[in-house]
Design an enzyme around this catalytic site. Structure first.
Site, PDB file in Angstrom:
ATOM      1  CG  PHE A  74      -0.269  -0.299   2.639  1.00 42.36           C
ATOM      2  CD1 PHE A  74       0.288   0.678   3.174  1.00 42.36           C
ATOM      3  CD2 PHE A  74      -0.264  -1.266   3.169  1.00 42.36           C
ATOM      4  CE1 PHE A  74       0.834   0.815   4.418  1.00 42.36           C
ATOM      5  CE2 PHE A  74       0.360  -1.533   4.349  1.00 42.36           C
ATOM      6  CZ  PHE A  74       0.860  -0.546   5.034  1.00 42.36           C
ATOM      7  NE  ARG A 119      -5.687   6.627  11.976  1.00 41.75           N
ATOM      8  CZ  ARG A 119      -4.645   6.043  12.211  1.00 41.75           C
ATOM      9  NH1 ARG A 119      -4.288   4.959  13.162  1.00 41.75           N
ATOM     10  NH2 ARG A 119      -3.297   6.611  11.618  1.00 41.75           N
ATOM     11  CG  ASN A 129      -5.667   5.878   8.482  1.00 43.19           C
ATOM     12  OD1 ASN A 129      -4.734   6.851   8.099  1.00 43.19           O
ATOM     13  ND2 ASN A 129      -4.913   4.951   9.158  1.00 43.19           N
ATOM     14  CG  HIS A 132       1.302   9.632  11.239  1.00 41.84           C
ATOM     15  ND1 HIS A 132       1.942   8.459  11.069  1.00 41.84           N
ATOM     16  CD2 HIS A 132       2.261  10.604  11.678  1.00 41.84           C
ATOM     17  CE1 HIS A 132       2.722   8.346  11.613  1.00 41.84           C
ATOM     18  NE2 HIS A 132       3.394   9.672  11.947  1.00 41.84           N
TER      19      HIS A 132
HETATM   20  N1  LIG Z   1      -3.633  -2.643   4.500  1.00 42.02           N
HETATM   21  C1  LIG Z   1      -3.561  -1.322   4.366  1.00 42.02           C
HETATM   22  N2  LIG Z   1      -3.939  -0.610   3.072  1.00 42.02           N
HETATM   23  C2  LIG Z   1      -3.906   0.584   2.610  1.00 42.02           C
HETATM   24  N3  LIG Z   1      -3.208   1.508   3.531  1.00 42.02           N
HETATM   25  C3  LIG Z   1      -2.851   0.977   4.635  1.00 42.02           C
HETATM   26  C4  LIG Z   1      -2.864  -0.303   5.272  1.00 42.02           C
HETATM   27  N4  LIG Z   1      -2.193  -0.614   6.375  1.00 42.02           N
HETATM   28  C5  LIG Z   1      -1.732   0.707   6.734  1.00 42.02           C
HETATM   29  N5  LIG Z   1      -2.038   1.779   5.757  1.00 42.02           N
HETATM   30  C6  LIG Z   1      -1.775   3.224   5.778  1.00 42.02           C
HETATM   31  O1  LIG Z   1      -0.540   3.090   5.998  1.00 42.02           O
HETATM   32  C7  LIG Z   1      -0.366   4.089   7.327  1.00 42.02           C
HETATM   33  C8  LIG Z   1       0.688   3.663   8.118  1.00 42.02           C
HETATM   34  O2  LIG Z   1       0.426   2.045   8.435  1.00 42.02           O
HETATM   35  P1  LIG Z   1       1.001   1.594   9.875  1.00 42.02           P
HETATM   36  O3  LIG Z   1       0.991   0.270   9.708  1.00 42.02           O
HETATM   37  O4  LIG Z   1       2.307   2.336  10.289  1.00 42.02           O
HETATM   38  O5  LIG Z   1      -0.265   2.023  11.019  1.00 42.02           O
HETATM   39  P2  LIG Z   1      -0.390   3.220  12.070  1.00 42.02           P
HETATM   40  O6  LIG Z   1       1.063   3.244  12.673  1.00 42.02           O
HETATM   41  O7  LIG Z   1      -1.676   3.093  12.896  1.00 42.02           O
HETATM   42  O8  LIG Z   1      -0.469   4.407  11.245  1.00 42.02           O
HETATM   43  P3  LIG Z   1       0.093   5.887  11.282  1.00 42.02           P
HETATM   44  O9  LIG Z   1       1.472   5.516  11.543  1.00 42.02           O
HETATM   45  O10 LIG Z   1      -0.375   6.635   9.992  1.00 42.02           O
HETATM   46  O11 LIG Z   1      -0.288   6.419  12.508  1.00 42.02           O
HETATM   47  C9  LIG Z   1      -1.988   3.954   7.876  1.00 42.02           C
HETATM   48  O12 LIG Z   1      -2.276   4.825   8.862  1.00 42.02           O
HETATM   49  C10 LIG Z   1      -2.730   3.853   6.648  1.00 42.02           C
HETATM   50  O13 LIG Z   1      -3.008   5.018   6.433  1.00 42.02           O
END
Ligand SMILES: Nc1ncnc2c1ncn2[C@@H]1O[C@H](COP(=O)(O)OP(=O)(O)OP(=O)(O)O)[C@@H](O)[C@H]1O
Length: 165
Positions: A74, A119, A129, A132
């Site tokens: 992604f 969210r 979402n 961040h």
């Molecule tokens: N399966 C997925 N499909 C699409 N986008 C995704 C997916 N998983 C994560 N993301 C995007 O990538 C961002 C970073 O992913 P991460 O796994 O670091 O989640 P997070 O730590 O909750 O998010 P963030 O770091 O943005 O707060 C997520 O906030 C989301 O916008």
């Protein structure tokens, strides 16, 4: 102001992503999601705003910010989203703000985020979402240096003793 002046144990970086390409779209988004309302959630909790700016992020900057996720399927869509409109970047400070801030933000997948979280209240799709938050103090240090290379604002809140023991 040097970053070393900040007690980054309590630092937290967050931003709110716009959903559409143009400024008009952003205003619509702001109206829909109430950027101010989101800021208020952190303020009401008692966290202190140390920096804030509205920026149009360059693709190379977005790729740098998300470099840890570059191997994810992604990644391209994530970068596309962050560059698709202006971003409100903020630094918040307070006891446990990284952990608590992520609770205020809610689970990564909006469908799993509790009502009352950002969210949970303002998003549907994981790739949209909305917000961040740094996931650790170490990444907060890194992200603050990237987003606010000139440092943050040092100021004293008269509410401090009413909020902190
Ligand atoms: N399966 C997925 N499909 C699409 N986008 C995704 C997916 N998983 C994560 N993301 C995007 O990538 C961002 C970073 O992913 P991460 O796994 O670091 O989640 P997070 O730590 O909750 O998010 P963030 O770091 O943005 O707060 C997520 O906030 C989301 O916008």
């Amino acid at each position: 102001m040097k970053l070393s002046n900040i007690n980054c144990r309590f630092c937290f970086l967050t931003w709110i992503l716009s959903k559409t390409l143009d400024w008009e779209g952003f205003q619509h988004f702001a109206k829909k999601t109430e950027v101010g309302e989101i800021i208020v959630r952190f303020e009401k909790k008692g966290f202190k705003l140390k920096a804030l700016k509205l920026v149009q992020v360059e693709r190379s900057f977005a790729e740098k910010h998300y470099e840890d996720l570059s191997s994810k399927p992604f990644f391209a869509g994530l970068v596309e989203y962050i560059v698709s409109g202006p971003v409100v970047a903020m630094v918040w400070e307070g006891k446990g703000v990284v952990l608590t801030g992520r609770k205020i933000i809610g689970a990564t997948k909006p469908a799993e985020a509790n009502p009352g979280t950002i969210r949970g209240d303002y998003a549907i799709d994981v790739g949209r979402n909305v917000i961040h938050g740094s996931d650790s103090v170490e990444s907060a240090h890194k992200e603050i240096a990237l987003w606010f290379p000139d440092g943050v604002v040092e100021w004293h809140s008269s509410l401090h003793p009413w909020i902190n023991e």
